[in-house]
Design a protein around this motif. Sequence first.
Motif, PDB file in Angstrom:
ATOM      1  N   VAL A  38     -44.674 -49.963  -7.789  1.00 36.90           N
ATOM      2  CA  VAL A  38     -42.793 -49.476  -8.006  1.00 36.90           C
ATOM      3  C   VAL A  38     -42.778 -49.074  -6.201  1.00 36.90           C
ATOM      4  N   VAL A  39     -42.134 -49.508  -4.931  1.00 40.58           N
ATOM      5  CA  VAL A  39     -41.884 -49.219  -3.674  1.00 40.58           C
ATOM      6  C   VAL A  39     -40.621 -49.171  -3.479  1.00 40.58           C
ATOM      7  N   LEU A  40     -40.933 -47.590  -2.917  1.00 38.71           N
ATOM      8  CA  LEU A  40     -39.997 -46.801  -2.503  1.00 38.71           C
ATOM      9  C   LEU A  40     -39.478 -46.990  -1.334  1.00 38.71           C
ATOM     10  N   GLU A  41     -38.598 -47.607  -0.686  1.00 37.36           N
ATOM     11  CA  GLU A  41     -37.928 -46.623   1.166  1.00 37.36           C
ATOM     12  C   GLU A  41     -36.239 -46.529   0.890  1.00 37.36           C
ATOM     13  N   GLY A  42     -36.452 -45.421   1.897  1.00 37.42           N
ATOM     14  CA  GLY A  42     -35.479 -45.364   2.220  1.00 37.42           C
ATOM     15  C   GLY A  42     -35.008 -43.890   3.826  1.00 37.42           C
ATOM     16  N   TRP A  43     -33.893 -44.168   3.342  1.00 37.34           N
ATOM     17  CA  TRP A  43     -33.524 -42.532   4.695  1.00 37.34           C
ATOM     18  C   TRP A  43     -34.078 -41.238   3.827  1.00 37.34           C
ATOM     19  N   ASP A  44     -34.758 -40.388   5.281  1.00 38.18           N
ATOM     20  CA  ASP A  44     -34.816 -39.611   5.175  1.00 38.18           C
ATOM     21  C   ASP A  44     -33.998 -38.599   4.158  1.00 38.18           C
ATOM     22  N   ALA A  45     -34.580 -37.570   3.194  1.00 42.40           N
ATOM     23  CA  ALA A  45     -34.140 -37.166   2.330  1.00 42.40           C
ATOM     24  C   ALA A  45     -33.332 -37.652   1.435  1.00 42.40           C
ATOM     25  N   ALA A  46     -33.769 -38.903   1.332  1.00 42.74           N
ATOM     26  CA  ALA A  46     -33.249 -39.993   0.565  1.00 42.74           C
ATOM     27  C   ALA A  46     -33.007 -39.476  -1.398  1.00 42.74           C
ATOM     28  N   GLY A  47     -34.113 -38.905  -1.356  1.00 36.40           N
ATOM     29  CA  GLY A  47     -34.708 -38.769  -3.136  1.00 36.40           C
ATOM     30  C   GLY A  47     -35.726 -39.618  -3.340  1.00 36.40           C
ATOM     31  N   LYS A  48     -36.728 -39.693  -2.690  1.00 36.34           N
ATOM     32  CA  LYS A  48     -37.300 -40.498  -3.049  1.00 36.34           C
ATOM     33  C   LYS A  48     -38.800 -39.371  -3.896  1.00 36.34           C
ATOM     34  N   GLY A  49     -39.393 -38.329  -3.479  1.00 36.24           N
ATOM     35  CA  GLY A  49     -39.874 -37.467  -3.996  1.00 36.24           C
ATOM     36  C   GLY A  49     -39.372 -37.202  -5.556  1.00 36.24           C
ATOM     37  N   GLY A  50     -37.712 -36.982  -5.351  1.00 37.89           N
ATOM     38  CA  GLY A  50     -37.723 -36.332  -6.436  1.00 37.89           C
ATOM     39  C   GLY A  50     -37.892 -37.603  -7.911  1.00 37.89           C
ATOM     40  N   VAL A  51     -37.322 -38.973  -7.376  1.00 41.08           N
ATOM     41  CA  VAL A  51     -37.931 -39.814  -8.257  1.00 41.08           C
ATOM     42  C   VAL A  51     -39.112 -40.162  -8.363  1.00 41.08           C
ATOM     43  N   ILE A  52     -40.020 -39.655  -7.707  1.00 39.70           N
ATOM     44  CA  ILE A  52     -41.427 -39.360  -8.037  1.00 39.70           C
ATOM     45  C   ILE A  52     -42.032 -38.524  -8.534  1.00 39.70           C
ATOM     46  N   LYS A  65     -51.144 -44.479 -10.163  1.00 43.18           N
ATOM     47  CA  LYS A  65     -51.516 -44.163  -8.318  1.00 43.18           C
ATOM     48  C   LYS A  65     -50.289 -43.820  -7.723  1.00 43.18           C
ATOM     49  N   VAL A  66     -50.211 -42.745  -7.339  1.00 41.17           N
ATOM     50  CA  VAL A  66     -49.274 -42.617  -5.868  1.00 41.17           C
ATOM     51  C   VAL A  66     -50.066 -41.898  -4.700  1.00 41.17           C
ATOM     52  N   TRP A  67     -48.725 -43.234  -3.930  1.00 36.12           N
ATOM     53  CA  TRP A  67     -49.678 -43.671  -2.366  1.00 36.12           C
ATOM     54  C   TRP A  67     -48.664 -43.441  -1.731  1.00 36.12           C
ATOM     55  N   SER A  68     -48.873 -41.506  -0.883  1.00 34.57           N
ATOM     56  CA  SER A  68     -47.617 -41.700  -0.339  1.00 34.57           C
ATOM     57  C   SER A  68     -47.915 -41.998   1.509  1.00 34.57           C
ATOM     58  N   ILE A  69     -47.577 -42.679   1.775  1.00 35.77           N
ATOM     59  CA  ILE A  69     -48.006 -43.484   3.568  1.00 35.77           C
ATOM     60  C   ILE A  69     -47.233 -42.965   4.800  1.00 35.77           C
ATOM     61  N   VAL A  97     -47.185 -45.901  -7.430  1.00 39.65           N
ATOM     62  CA  VAL A  97     -46.318 -46.304  -6.889  1.00 39.65           C
ATOM     63  C   VAL A  97     -46.652 -45.786  -5.458  1.00 39.65           C
ATOM     64  N   PHE A  98     -45.189 -46.439  -4.665  1.00 42.14           N
ATOM     65  CA  PHE A  98     -45.819 -46.484  -2.956  1.00 42.14           C
ATOM     66  C   PHE A  98     -44.428 -45.665  -2.487  1.00 42.14           C
ATOM     67  N   ASP A  99     -44.859 -44.556  -1.693  1.00 38.37           N
ATOM     68  CA  ASP A  99     -43.879 -43.800  -1.111  1.00 38.37           C
ATOM     69  C   ASP A  99     -43.411 -43.809   0.262  1.00 38.37           C
ATOM     70  N   ARG A 140     -46.494 -56.672 -11.073  1.00 38.05           N
ATOM     71  CA  ARG A 140     -45.425 -56.711 -10.976  1.00 38.05           C
ATOM     72  C   ARG A 140     -44.325 -56.440 -10.269  1.00 38.05           C
ATOM     73  N   MET A 141     -43.900 -55.944  -9.313  1.00 33.92           N
ATOM     74  CA  MET A 141     -43.275 -55.325  -8.659  1.00 33.92           C
ATOM     75  C   MET A 141     -41.533 -55.018  -8.722  1.00 33.92           C
ATOM     76  N   VAL A 142     -42.010 -54.001  -8.254  1.00 28.84           N
ATOM     77  CA  VAL A 142     -39.668 -53.894  -7.955  1.00 28.84           C
ATOM     78  C   VAL A 142     -39.300 -53.030  -6.669  1.00 28.84           C
ATOM     79  N   LYS A 143     -38.446 -52.384  -5.980  1.00 32.19           N
ATOM     80  CA  LYS A 143     -38.664 -52.810  -4.745  1.00 32.19           C
ATOM     81  C   LYS A 143     -37.388 -51.977  -4.940  1.00 32.19           C
ATOM     82  N   LEU A 144     -37.447 -50.819  -4.168  1.00 27.69           N
ATOM     83  CA  LEU A 144     -35.945 -49.688  -4.160  1.00 27.69           C
ATOM     84  C   LEU A 144     -35.679 -49.288  -3.071  1.00 27.69           C
TER      85      LEU A 144
END
Length: 252
Positions: A38-52, A65-69, A97-99, A140-144
């Motif tokens: 699961v690839v999570l990209e987006g603006w700062d404060a978009a809510g990635k942490g809440g989704v994770i 595995k959760v990776w904060s890059i 999950v890639f943050d 399998r890969m999902v990019k959000l």
Amino acid sequence: MSEGKMDKAAYKSRLKELQKRLNLLQHAMARQGLSGIVVLEGWDAAGKGGVIRRIAWALDPRHLKVWSIGAPSPAEKRQHWLKRFWQRLPDEGEIAVFDRSWYGRVLVEPIEGFASQEEAARAYREINEFENMLTDEGLRMVKLFLDITPQTQYRRFEKRFRSPQKRWKMTREDLRNRSRWDAYEEAYEQMIAETSTPATPWVRIDANEKRAARIACLEEILKVLGARIDVTPPPADPEVKAFFDEKKKEKL
């Protein structure tokens, strides 16, 4: 983009249902040796942490595995820029999950001057080839992409600043990035245009309302990672079943 709030009771009910399905999916993937990203990209404060957090609460941590890059280490800077991501790919039966992710190469790095425009332009091809290799091998890969307005970001930044428990999350980098909104917006649009492929398309999530965004993310993860997977739990081992059947007879 939407600003309306999702009803709290409806949100909790739907979230519980999706988390249960995600748990069943994870166990099915582990049993069948399937891996997902699961690839999570987006603006700062978009809510990635809440989704994770909503993902992690539902899953067995032994297969997650959760990776904060962040920025590469000095050693990583001496290596090919993709190597640190190869090393974080999920093992058989795992979900990673890639943050933020390898997309920093075409986002923050050229904007902040850590990569040249030529390197960033070349990275689009390298990213597509990297992801194609992974999906060709069955991963399998999902990019959000979590999208918000500048107004939403400001409200969330201010809320963080006013909260002593969350104030530490605010950094000078957040404010500097906000001052370059137009540059990041252009980079995000180019990223989606260049790297949304048939095998790994980008899914844009309206993240102005956190509850609806979390539900949308979990639904998309289930759709992509769970495609054509039978999540029905397998029958018990015959010997194990026979043991408990015998114990039940003894009690009668």
